[in-house]
Design a protein around this motif. Structure first.
Motif, PDB file in Angstrom:
ATOM      1  N   MET A   1       1.119  -1.403  -0.039  1.00  0.00           N
ATOM      2  CA  MET A   1       0.443  -0.230   0.279  1.00  0.00           C
ATOM      3  C   MET A   1       0.641   0.889   0.096  1.00  0.00           C
ATOM      4  SD  MET A   1      -3.369  -1.220  -0.087  1.00  0.00           S
ATOM      5  CE  MET A   1      -4.140  -0.126   0.204  1.00  0.00           C
ATOM      6  N   LYS A   2       2.266   1.440   0.807  1.00  0.00           N
ATOM      7  CA  LYS A   2       2.617   2.411   0.502  1.00  0.00           C
ATOM      8  C   LYS A   2       3.085   2.637  -0.892  1.00  0.00           C
ATOM      9  CE  LYS A   2       5.737   4.478   2.903  1.00  0.00           C
ATOM     10  NZ  LYS A   2       5.979   5.907   4.114  1.00  0.00           N
ATOM     11  N   LYS A   3       3.168   1.808  -1.698  1.00  0.00           N
ATOM     12  CA  LYS A   3       3.346   2.511  -3.625  1.00  0.00           C
ATOM     13  C   LYS A   3       2.490   3.446  -3.578  1.00  0.00           C
ATOM     14  CE  LYS A   3       2.121  -1.230  -6.307  1.00  0.00           C
ATOM     15  NZ  LYS A   3       2.618  -1.981  -6.714  1.00  0.00           N
ATOM     16  N   TYR A   4       1.420   3.228  -2.893  1.00  0.00           N
ATOM     17  CA  TYR A   4       0.179   3.746  -3.483  1.00  0.00           C
ATOM     18  C   TYR A   4      -0.086   5.718  -2.619  1.00  0.00           C
ATOM     19  CZ  TYR A   4      -1.284   0.188  -6.249  1.00  0.00           C
ATOM     20  OH  TYR A   4      -1.125  -0.992  -7.197  1.00  0.00           O
ATOM     21  N   GLN A   5       0.709   5.318  -1.150  1.00  0.00           N
ATOM     22  CA  GLN A   5       0.736   6.686  -1.022  1.00  0.00           C
ATOM     23  C   GLN A   5       0.374   8.131  -1.374  1.00  0.00           C
ATOM     24  OE1 GLN A   5       3.157   6.971   2.666  1.00  0.00           O
ATOM     25  NE2 GLN A   5       1.395   8.195   4.260  1.00  0.00           N
ATOM     26  N   ASP A   6       1.412   8.285  -2.379  1.00  0.00           N
ATOM     27  CA  ASP A   6       1.676   9.437  -3.266  1.00  0.00           C
ATOM     28  C   ASP A   6      -0.200   9.985  -3.129  1.00  0.00           C
ATOM     29  OD1 ASP A   6       4.216  10.467  -2.389  1.00  0.00           O
ATOM     30  OD2 ASP A   6       4.660   9.430  -3.906  1.00  0.00           O
ATOM     31  N   HIS A   7      -0.396   9.242  -4.415  1.00  0.00           N
ATOM     32  CA  HIS A   7      -2.117   9.454  -5.169  1.00  0.00           C
ATOM     33  C   HIS A   7      -2.808   9.259  -4.231  1.00  0.00           C
ATOM     34  CE1 HIS A   7       0.418   6.631  -7.967  1.00  0.00           C
ATOM     35  NE2 HIS A   7      -0.548   7.127  -9.216  1.00  0.00           N
ATOM     36  N   ALA A   8      -2.851   9.087  -2.706  1.00  0.00           N
ATOM     37  CA  ALA A   8      -3.356   9.040  -2.051  1.00  0.00           C
ATOM     38  C   ALA A   8      -3.322  10.213  -1.264  1.00  0.00           C
ATOM     39  CB  ALA A   8      -3.511   8.436  -0.783  1.00  0.00           C
ATOM     40  N   ILE A   9      -2.389  10.465  -0.868  1.00  0.00           N
ATOM     41  CA  ILE A   9      -2.158  12.044  -0.850  1.00  0.00           C
ATOM     42  C   ILE A   9      -2.806  13.257  -1.392  1.00  0.00           C
ATOM     43  CG2 ILE A   9      -1.021  14.518   0.357  1.00  0.00           C
ATOM     44  CD1 ILE A   9       1.041  11.306   0.807  1.00  0.00           C
ATOM     45  N   PHE A  10      -2.515  12.780  -2.961  1.00  0.00           N
ATOM     46  CA  PHE A  10      -3.222  13.775  -3.902  1.00  0.00           C
ATOM     47  C   PHE A  10      -4.882  14.034  -4.360  1.00  0.00           C
ATOM     48  CE2 PHE A  10      -4.113  13.919  -8.521  1.00  0.00           C
ATOM     49  CZ  PHE A  10      -3.876  15.763  -8.490  1.00  0.00           C
ATOM     50  N   LEU A  11      -4.839  13.259  -4.050  1.00  0.00           N
ATOM     51  CA  LEU A  11      -6.569  12.655  -4.141  1.00  0.00           C
ATOM     52  C   LEU A  11      -7.194  13.624  -2.926  1.00  0.00           C
ATOM     53  CD1 LEU A  11      -6.680   8.827  -5.537  1.00  0.00           C
ATOM     54  CD2 LEU A  11      -6.910  11.171  -7.098  1.00  0.00           C
ATOM     55  N   LEU A  12      -5.896  13.412  -1.591  1.00  0.00           N
ATOM     56  CA  LEU A  12      -6.634  13.685  -0.583  1.00  0.00           C
ATOM     57  C   LEU A  12      -7.079  15.097  -0.180  1.00  0.00           C
ATOM     58  CD1 LEU A  12      -7.559  14.123   2.454  1.00  0.00           C
ATOM     59  CD2 LEU A  12      -5.330  13.153   3.866  1.00  0.00           C
ATOM     60  N   ARG A  13      -6.111  15.519  -1.267  1.00  0.00           N
ATOM     61  CA  ARG A  13      -5.436  17.216  -1.451  1.00  0.00           C
ATOM     62  C   ARG A  13      -6.899  17.652  -2.163  1.00  0.00           C
ATOM     63  NH1 ARG A  13      -2.226  20.152  -4.337  1.00  0.00           N
ATOM     64  NH2 ARG A  13      -1.262  17.918  -5.503  1.00  0.00           N
ATOM     65  N   MET A  14      -6.361  16.900  -3.484  1.00  0.00           N
ATOM     66  CA  MET A  14      -8.462  17.199  -4.201  1.00  0.00           C
ATOM     67  C   MET A  14      -9.586  17.233  -3.629  1.00  0.00           C
ATOM     68  SD  MET A  14      -6.488  18.235  -7.284  1.00  0.00           S
ATOM     69  CE  MET A  14      -5.535  19.261  -5.236  1.00  0.00           C
ATOM     70  N   THR A  15      -9.802  16.225  -3.100  1.00  0.00           N
ATOM     71  CA  THR A  15     -11.496  16.415  -2.024  1.00  0.00           C
ATOM     72  C   THR A  15     -10.905  17.571  -1.692  1.00  0.00           C
ATOM     73  OG1 THR A  15     -10.654  14.184  -0.673  1.00  0.00           O
ATOM     74  CG2 THR A  15     -11.558  13.909  -2.927  1.00  0.00           C
ATOM     75  N   LEU A  16     -10.684  17.649  -0.229  1.00  0.00           N
ATOM     76  CA  LEU A  16     -10.274  18.722  -0.051  1.00  0.00           C
ATOM     77  C   LEU A  16     -10.901  20.182  -0.046  1.00  0.00           C
ATOM     78  CD1 LEU A  16      -7.482  18.147   2.933  1.00  0.00           C
ATOM     79  CD2 LEU A  16     -10.256  17.413   3.864  1.00  0.00           C
TER      80      LEU A  16
END
Length: 142
Positions: A1-16
């Motif tokens: 899952m660590k390899k998708y962390q950058d994607h999750a952070i980006f998506l979190l930023r976008m949804t906020l």
């Protein structure tokens, strides 16, 4: 899952950013039939801030809307992301507390205001922000 962390952070930023943008655009009447409009927002701001003098509501409403618009832009661009995420967390936590005081705990829980606030707090703890203006500017200085 660590390899998708950058994607999750980006998506979190976008949804906020989307959450703040939607609220601002709605109260300014820019979402067509889906807009709440400024008048309804002022009435809601008065209900949420039931502890504040009625004369302070327009100032609270304008300030909240201005700050939300600024946070939306900063988060969308990924500029000063840590500061914007911290500000988003504080602003939404204050909103959750005001809702709790005025309506009880159920409303802020039902509308996930505490979740939004803690998601922003989590975003503020990230070491670097991929796919952001922060990353571009940081790479130019290194």
């Amino acid at each position: 899952m660590k390899k998708y962390q950058d994607h999750a952070i980006f998506l979190l930023r976008m949804t906020l950013a989307a959450g703040f943008s939607s609220a601002v655009l709605s109260r300014l009447g820019l979402l067509g039939k889906y807009s709440s409009g400024w008048g309804k927002f002022l009435a809601y701001a008065e209900e949420v801030n039931s502890f504040a003098p009625k004369s302070a509501i327009p100032t609270i409403a304008v300030t909240a809307t201005t700050v939300e618009a600024l946070l939306a832009v900063l988060l969308l661009l990924g500029y000063k992301t840590r500061l914007a995420a911290t500000g988003a967390s504080i602003l939404t936590f204050l909103f959750a507390l005001a809702m709790t005081y005025s309506f009880g705990i159920k409303d802020p829980l039902d509308y996930s205001v505490f979740v939004f606030s803690m998601a922003a707090l989590l975003l503020s703890t990230v070491e670097h922000y991929r796919w952001s203006l922060d990353e571009i500017l940081n790479n130019k200085t290194n």
